[in-house]
Write an enzyme that holds these catalytic residues in place. Structure first.
Site, PDB file in Angstrom:
ATOM      1  N   MET A 145     -53.050  25.721  14.607  1.00  0.00           N
ATOM      2  CA  MET A 145     -52.250  24.652  13.999  1.00  0.00           C
ATOM      3  C   MET A 145     -51.580  24.002  15.278  1.00  0.00           C
ATOM      4  O   MET A 145     -50.435  24.855  15.529  1.00  0.00           O
ATOM      5  CB  MET A 145     -51.291  24.896  12.874  1.00  0.00           C
ATOM      6  CG  MET A 145     -50.812  23.868  12.057  1.00  0.00           C
ATOM      7  SD  MET A 145     -50.177  24.268  10.490  1.00  0.00           S
ATOM      8  CE  MET A 145     -49.138  25.439  10.785  1.00  0.00           C
ATOM      9  N   ARG A 150     -46.511  28.166   5.201  1.00  0.00           N
ATOM     10  CA  ARG A 150     -45.197  28.746   4.694  1.00  0.00           C
ATOM     11  C   ARG A 150     -45.263  29.684   3.795  1.00  0.00           C
ATOM     12  O   ARG A 150     -44.290  30.642   3.766  1.00  0.00           O
ATOM     13  CB  ARG A 150     -44.489  27.296   4.337  1.00  0.00           C
ATOM     14  CG  ARG A 150     -43.820  26.431   5.142  1.00  0.00           C
ATOM     15  CD  ARG A 150     -43.344  25.080   4.606  1.00  0.00           C
ATOM     16  NE  ARG A 150     -42.932  24.368   5.862  1.00  0.00           N
ATOM     17  CZ  ARG A 150     -42.341  22.975   5.709  1.00  0.00           C
ATOM     18  NH1 ARG A 150     -42.302  22.709   4.589  1.00  0.00           N
ATOM     19  NH2 ARG A 150     -41.818  22.615   6.560  1.00  0.00           N
ATOM     20  N   TYR A 209     -40.065  29.697  12.423  1.00  0.00           N
ATOM     21  CA  TYR A 209     -41.319  28.748  12.257  1.00  0.00           C
ATOM     22  C   TYR A 209     -41.906  28.421  11.046  1.00  0.00           C
ATOM     23  O   TYR A 209     -41.526  28.816  10.286  1.00  0.00           O
ATOM     24  CB  TYR A 209     -42.395  29.499  13.241  1.00  0.00           C
ATOM     25  CG  TYR A 209     -42.946  31.136  12.940  1.00  0.00           C
ATOM     26  CD1 TYR A 209     -42.798  31.384  11.719  1.00  0.00           C
ATOM     27  CD2 TYR A 209     -43.765  31.603  14.013  1.00  0.00           C
ATOM     28  CE1 TYR A 209     -43.166  32.909  11.436  1.00  0.00           C
ATOM     29  CE2 TYR A 209     -44.224  32.885  13.538  1.00  0.00           C
ATOM     30  CZ  TYR A 209     -43.831  33.472  12.534  1.00  0.00           C
ATOM     31  OH  TYR A 209     -44.582  34.637  12.058  1.00  0.00           O
ATOM     32  N   GLU A 210     -43.011  27.400  11.184  1.00  0.00           N
ATOM     33  CA  GLU A 210     -43.432  26.892   9.836  1.00  0.00           C
ATOM     34  C   GLU A 210     -42.340  25.877   9.144  1.00  0.00           C
ATOM     35  O   GLU A 210     -42.201  25.782   8.126  1.00  0.00           O
ATOM     36  CB  GLU A 210     -43.999  27.691   9.068  1.00  0.00           C
ATOM     37  CG  GLU A 210     -45.279  28.393   9.700  1.00  0.00           C
ATOM     38  CD  GLU A 210     -46.345  27.595  10.257  1.00  0.00           C
ATOM     39  OE1 GLU A 210     -46.413  26.340  10.112  1.00  0.00           O
ATOM     40  OE2 GLU A 210     -47.071  27.949  11.402  1.00  0.00           O
ATOM     41  N   GLY A 211     -41.363  25.555   9.894  1.00  0.00           N
ATOM     42  CA  GLY A 211     -40.166  24.849   9.327  1.00  0.00           C
ATOM     43  C   GLY A 211     -38.981  25.723   9.154  1.00  0.00           C
ATOM     44  O   GLY A 211     -39.078  26.636   8.279  1.00  0.00           O
TER      45      GLY A 211
END
Length: 594
Positions: A161, A294, A434-436
């Site tokens: 990603m 997430r 990570y991932e927001g």
């Protein structure tokens, strides 16, 4: 200490608390039943224990290596990945049309907990492939599915990603990578990307990059982003591999933890790519991957917490120091010191709460797709959307907290690398980022998820909390029930406060100032609800004559531990929500710089 997959606890959480049988009842998964669930979890646990866990510490010490424009996985990782793919672990929830096993997403999440616990750096590789699979299944063309999807599902290739740039981290609208039409339906990608997990490695023959970039005529900001697919090697019409594409790693990051997971800086210099989905809608398409990732990161938090807990428990049972207040033994295991045992109990209670939240989110996702009628699917989609930021943020906070407590249980020895406790702490620390980041999860919860249906999903969840109270009152008396009731009242007050403030434009700062505390409060109460349901099922089984009395009584006791140590503090969360943006506005640069 070697890792032991908690298959019994995971199966209980999946079946008794998350209620995966509701997914089976839809008829959408004809090859799934309780026996399949047990077999998958047992096999996942065995692979994780025997193959992945032994590579965890050596991988941390050796790390992934970069040299001459290529990345080499840590010793043993490439072979372990090939075994992983051959075992079918990359295909659990994928469609049968793509070569997958079409099992519930919730079961896949449960199996992957053992992977992340055994070796979190390894688990990141297939985790991102699973997210790539979801994106291609959702928005890929039939040709793309035939060309790329089946190889990702089989595990022959991996996915990456590719979002972040040096000047565009969480603000993806600021990214500058470009995609210029080549005139033949393909595009030339140019730009640099950073923090690309497993962006390059030697474990598979090909790596499929899903990249965010801008078309030449794209509008500025997030509405001008498109999604592109760029394979490391060209894939010919007959499926064979051709020339190397024009993108390469230019280095790997030197990180606090997950050393065996290569975090790459990638350079795209006219890389050949194809559009995935619709032009300028790449951010929406990428969020298919992002939401999957997430939830998977939330499971990472559960896994690393479980590993840290097991390590700390084993140490507490072996390390002898001081006199036991229970047995009087002079040189007793430190497990017999009340504060150590309390710490371990809180660790286990929070792990089981986080596990149930993540698996319940997976069940909600399955039902949002496969429930019998549109109204039910909409209701479960609301629950999935509400739970996803909680699963990601609350569970990864638990991972960090439990790993930190694991170091504390070891005392001074926990600060020494050789004992292993420090690695879990270092590895866990990335998960809230990570991932927001978890702050972004909180903003997403109060900014979008809470009000997208007028607050109905949150109100329905609170109603479910309340519906548990009468049965809980028959199992416990006094404080365990009172604390849950007070916690429900606190989260209901906070929810109504948030919904009310969101109606007023001038209250935006108040809402965002309270977002983190609100997510933590909702996570705390949801976790308590999960453990309450677990306790009620355990009591029912005991009443039905189940002979596993010690283990089932443990479920009943864990709720009490949680009620005393977590639910009892929910009022302080509520107070933090009401601080308001005005207070923070007064904390100016001059004030904070002192």
């Amino acid at each position: 200490m070697s890792y032991r997959a908690p298959v019994k606890d995971i199966a209980f959480s999946l079946a008794a608390v998350a209620e995966i049988d509701a997914v089976a009842a839809t008829g959408a998964f004809p090859d799934y039943d309780a026996d399949v669930m047990g077999a998958v979890l047992e096999a996942a646990g065995q692979f994780s224990e025997e193959v992945l866990a032994p590579l965890n510490r050596p991988g941390d010490l050796a790390g992934a290596k970069y040299a001459n424009g290529a990345v080499t996985a840590a010793p043993g990782f490439a072979d372990a990945y090939r075994q992983f793919a051959e075992g079918g672990w990359t295909s659990l929830s994928a469609s049968t049309e793509a070569g997958g096993q079409h099992l519930p997403k919730a079961l896949e999440l449960a199996a992957y907990e053992t992977v992340h616990a055994a070796n979190m750096a390894f688990g990141l590789c297939p985790m991102l492939s699973l997210a790539s699979i979801e994106a291609l299944e959702a928005v890929g063309t039939e040709e793309q599915k035939a060309k790329y999807l089946t190889k990702l599902v089989s595990g022959e290739w991996t996915g990456a990603m590719v979002l972040t740039e040096p000047g565009a981290g969480s603000d993806l609208g600021a990214l500058t990578a470009t995609a210029t039409p080549n005139g033949d339906g393909t595009y030339a990608l140019n730009g640099q990307k950073i923090f690309i997990t497993w962006g390059d490695h030697d474990a598979t023959d090909n790596i499929i990059h899903l990249v965010l970039a801008r078309l030449p005529d794209a509008p500025k900001g997030p509405k001008g982003i498109s999604l592109f697919l760029a394979p490391k090697f060209e894939v010919k019409d007959d499926g064979s591999l051709g020339d190397r594409n024009d993108f390469r790693p230019v280095g790997v990051e030197h990180k606090l933890g997950i050393h065996a997971s290569p975090t790459c800086v990638m350079s795209y210099e006219g890389a050949r790519a194809e559009l995935v989905g619709r032009p300028n809608e790449g951010l929406a398409h990428m969020f298919v991957m992002m939401n999957a990732a997430r939830l998977a990161v939330g499971v990472e938090g559960v896994g690393i917490a479980e590993r840290a807990y097991q390590h700390a428990l084993n140490y507490a049972l072996e390390r002898r120091q001081g006199r036991s207040v229970w047995t009087g033994e002079a040189s007793a295991p430190i497990f017999d010191h009340p504060d150590v045992r309390r710490t371990l109990s809180v660790m286990k209670a929070k792990i089981e709460a986080a596990r149930a939240i993540c698996l319940s989110t997976g069940v909600a996702a399955d039902l949002a797709r496969h429930a019998a009628d549109e109204g039910e699917r909409r209701r479960w989609k609301g629950r999935e959307d509400l739970f996803t930021p909680i699963a990601k943020a609350w569970s990864t906070d638990v991972g960090c907290e439990v790993a930190s407590l694991g170091v504390q249980v070891h005392g001074g020895m926990g600060f020494i690398e050789e004992t292993g406790a420090a690695q879990y702490y270092r590895d866990a620390r990335i998960t809230p980022i990570y991932e927001g980041t978890n702050g972004i999860q909180a903003m997403d919860l109060v900014g979008r998820k809470l009000s997208m249906d007028g607050g109905e999903a949150a109100k329905a969840l609170i109603a479910d909390f309340k519906a548990t109270l009468p049965a809980l009152g028959k199992l416990y008396s006094g404080k365990p029930v009172e604390r849950f009731a007070a916690a429900i009242e606190a989260v209901e007050d906070a929810t109504l406060w948030m919904l009310d403030r969101k109606q007023e434009a001038e209250s935006a700062a108040d809402v965002l100032a309270g977002a983190d505390a609100y997510l933590k409060l909702l996570g705390d109460v949801t976790g308590g609800w999960m453990l309450a349901r677990a306790a009620l099922v355990a009591k029912a089984r005991l009443d039905g004559g189940d002979s596993d009395t010690a283990w089932l009584n443990g479920k009943i006791a864990l709720y009490e531990v949680y009620a005393a140590n977590v639910l009892g503090h929910c009022s302080s969360r509520l107070a933090a929500i009401g601080q308001g943006g005005d207070l923070l506005s007064r904390m100016s640069r001059e004030v904070l710089a002192g």
